[in-house]
Scaffold this active site. Structure first.
Site, PDB file in Angstrom:
ATOM      1  N   HIS A  73      -6.176  -9.539   4.507  1.00 23.04           N
ATOM      2  CA  HIS A  73      -5.323  -9.305   5.271  1.00 23.04           C
ATOM      3  C   HIS A  73      -5.517  -9.608   6.585  1.00 23.04           C
ATOM      4  CE1 HIS A  73      -3.382  -5.153   4.391  1.00 23.04           C
ATOM      5  NE2 HIS A  73      -3.949  -5.361   3.557  1.00 23.04           N
ATOM      6  N   GLU A  79       3.037  -9.622   1.930  1.00 19.53           N
ATOM      7  CA  GLU A  79       3.749  -8.621   2.996  1.00 19.53           C
ATOM      8  C   GLU A  79       4.024  -9.144   4.326  1.00 19.53           C
ATOM      9  OE1 GLU A  79       0.609  -7.231   1.687  1.00 19.53           O
ATOM     10  OE2 GLU A  79       1.110  -5.836   0.247  1.00 19.53           O
ATOM     11  N   ASN A 117       1.378  -9.511   7.146  1.00 19.25           N
ATOM     12  CA  ASN A 117       0.334 -10.345   7.234  1.00 19.25           C
ATOM     13  C   ASN A 117       0.770 -11.692   7.444  1.00 19.25           C
ATOM     14  OD1 ASN A 117      -2.170  -8.667   6.521  1.00 19.25           O
ATOM     15  ND2 ASN A 117      -1.226  -8.604   4.743  1.00 19.25           N
ATOM     16  N   VAL A 155      10.140  -7.854 -14.453  1.00 16.83           N
ATOM     17  CA  VAL A 155      10.271  -9.433 -14.332  1.00 16.83           C
ATOM     18  C   VAL A 155       9.275 -10.190 -13.685  1.00 16.83           C
ATOM     19  CG1 VAL A 155      11.901 -11.019 -13.436  1.00 16.83           C
ATOM     20  CG2 VAL A 155      12.837  -8.804 -13.876  1.00 16.83           C
TER      21      VAL A 155
END
Length: 332
Positions: free
Chosen positions: A39, A107, A110, A180
Site C-alpha cells: 500500500h 486500486e 495506491n 475472465v
C-alpha cells in the site's frame, strides 16, 4: 500432506517493525509463510500506516523461514514492471526457494498518486497481463544470460537483463476476482491469488483458472491456489464485531472499491457499514472452531495456501489461540 496456513502482514495497519515481529511470532505458533500487503496509503486514516513492502519483505526474510511475497503488487502505474522484476529477483536471490511474486491490477487508492489517468477495469487488467509478459521475459532472458526488450501497447523496455537472479525464477501469481481474469491467469502465470468470498464465487474462479491452465497445457492440480482470508476473532463475539466495524469495515462493503482515491473518502463510506453487512462476507466469532470450519471449507474448495488476517489489534492473542486450537485441526 501438511496444511499451508500463513500470516497476512497488513502493512497499512501496523508499523514495519511490529509487522515483522508479528510475522515471526506467527511462525513460532505454526504459521508457515507471510503475505505482506503493498500500500501507498492505508484504507482508513485510523489504520495509520503504509510502509514500503519490498523493504519489509527483506526484513521478513531475515526473521522467518517460510515463504514470503507481496500479496499483491501492481507493476503498472507506480511501478514499471522492470522494477518489480528486479525487486522480486533480488528477494529470490536473498531467500532461495522462498519468494513468490503476487501481482494485481491495482486500486486507485495506491496507484493514482503518480498522477496517471486511472482507466476502467478492462484496461487495468490488460496492463497487468502485459506487465506479466515483461517480467517473464526478464526472468527468462536473464537466466539464459541474454538481454531482452519489449515494445507493447502499454510498456517499453530497452534491451537489458537482470544482473542479479536466483537460480530459479520466482513463481508469479495473479490476483483475480472475476472468471475472465482467473482463466487468463491459468493460461499465463504459475498460480492464482484471491480473497475470501461466497463459496460459489470462489468455486467458479477455481474452475476458470483450471480451464485456463489446461488451455496452456499445464496441470492445474500442481499450480498454487492462494487465498487471503479476512476474519475477526476476539475473546467475545461483541468484541469481534466491534473490531470488524472499527478496524476493517472493508469486509462489510458490498460495492467495488478500486476507484476510491483517498483514505478520507473511504472513511466517509465506511460510516455506512453496519453489523449485518458482514454476513456472508467475513466470519466474525469468538469461537475458534467456527473459524476452523470456515478455513477448512476453503481448503476443501481447492485452495492450498491460506493467509489469515485477523482484523483486530489483538494479534498476539489471535496467533496464540489459532496456533493452539485451529491450525492443528486443519487438514489438506
Amino acid at each position: 500432506m501438511p496444511v499451508h496456513i500463513g500470516y497476512a502482514a497488513m502493512l497499512e495497519r501496523f508499523p514495519p517493525a511490529e509487522a515483522v515481529a508479528l510475522a515471526a511470532l506467527a511462525e513460532s505458533h505454526g504459521f508457515t509463510g507471510v503475505m505482506a500487503s503493498d500500500h501507498f496509503q492505508p484504507w482508513l486514516p485510523a489504520q495509520g500506516q503504509s510502509s514500503f513492502v519490498w523493504s519489509v519483505l527483506a526484513a521478513l526474510g531475515e526473521r522467518t523461514t517460510g515463504d514470503l511475497g507481496p500479496g499483491v503488487t501492481t507493476p503498472t502505474f507506480r511501478w514499471h514492471p522492470a522494477m518489480v522484476a528486479q525487486a522480486s529477483a533480488t528477494l529470490g536471490a536473498l531467500y532461495p526457494g522462498r519468494h513468490w511474486l503476487g501481482i494485481g491490477s491495482g486500486e486507485a487508492l495506491n496507484e493514482h498518486i503518480v498522477g496517471h489517468y486511472w482507466p476502467e477495469a478492462p484496461e487495468r487488467i490488460n496492463r497487468m497481463f502485459e506487465a506479466v509478459d515483461v517480467i517473464k521475459k526478464l526472468f527468462a532472458g536473464s537466466l539464459a544470460g541474454r538481454d531482452v526488450r519489449h515494445s507493447g501497447q502499454y510498456f517499453k523496455l530497452e534491451s537489458t537483463r537482470l544482473w542479479t537472479m536466483p537460480a530459479v525464477a520466482p513463481q508469479i501469481f495473479v490476483a483475480a476476482s472475476g472468471p475472465v481474469t482467473a482463466r487468463r491467469a491459468g493460461r499465463n502465470v504459475d498460480g492464482l491469488i484471491t480473497t475470501g468470498a461466497p463459496a460459489e464465487r470462489l468455486a467458479a474462479l477455481l474452475t476458470r483458472f483450471a480451464e485456463g491452465a489446461r488451455e496452456g497445457g499445464r496441470d492445474p492440480s500442481k499450480m498454487p491456489k492462494v487465498l487471503q482470508l479476512h476474519l475477526s476473532w476476539a475473546a467475545t463475539d461483541e468484541e469481534a464485531m466491534r473490531n470488524a466495524l472499527v478496524e476493517w469495515p472493508n469486509g462489510g462493503m458490498r460495492f467495488a472499491r478500486s476507484d476510491i482515491r483517498s483514505p478520507f473518502e473511504f472513511e466517509q463510506l465506511a460510516r455506512t457499514v453496519r453489523a449485518e453487512d458482514f454476513k456472508g462476507q467475513m466470519v466474525i466469532s469468538a469461537d475458534p472452531d467456527v473459524h476452523r470450519a470456515d478455513i477448512q471449507r476453503h481448503l476443501d474448495l481447492g485452495f492450498d495456501r491460506v493467509y489469515l488476517h485477523n482484523v483486530g489489534r489483538n494479534q498476539a492473542e489471535f496467533l496464540e489461540v489459532f496456533g493452539r486450537e485451529v491450525l492443528p485441526a486443519l487438514r489438506a
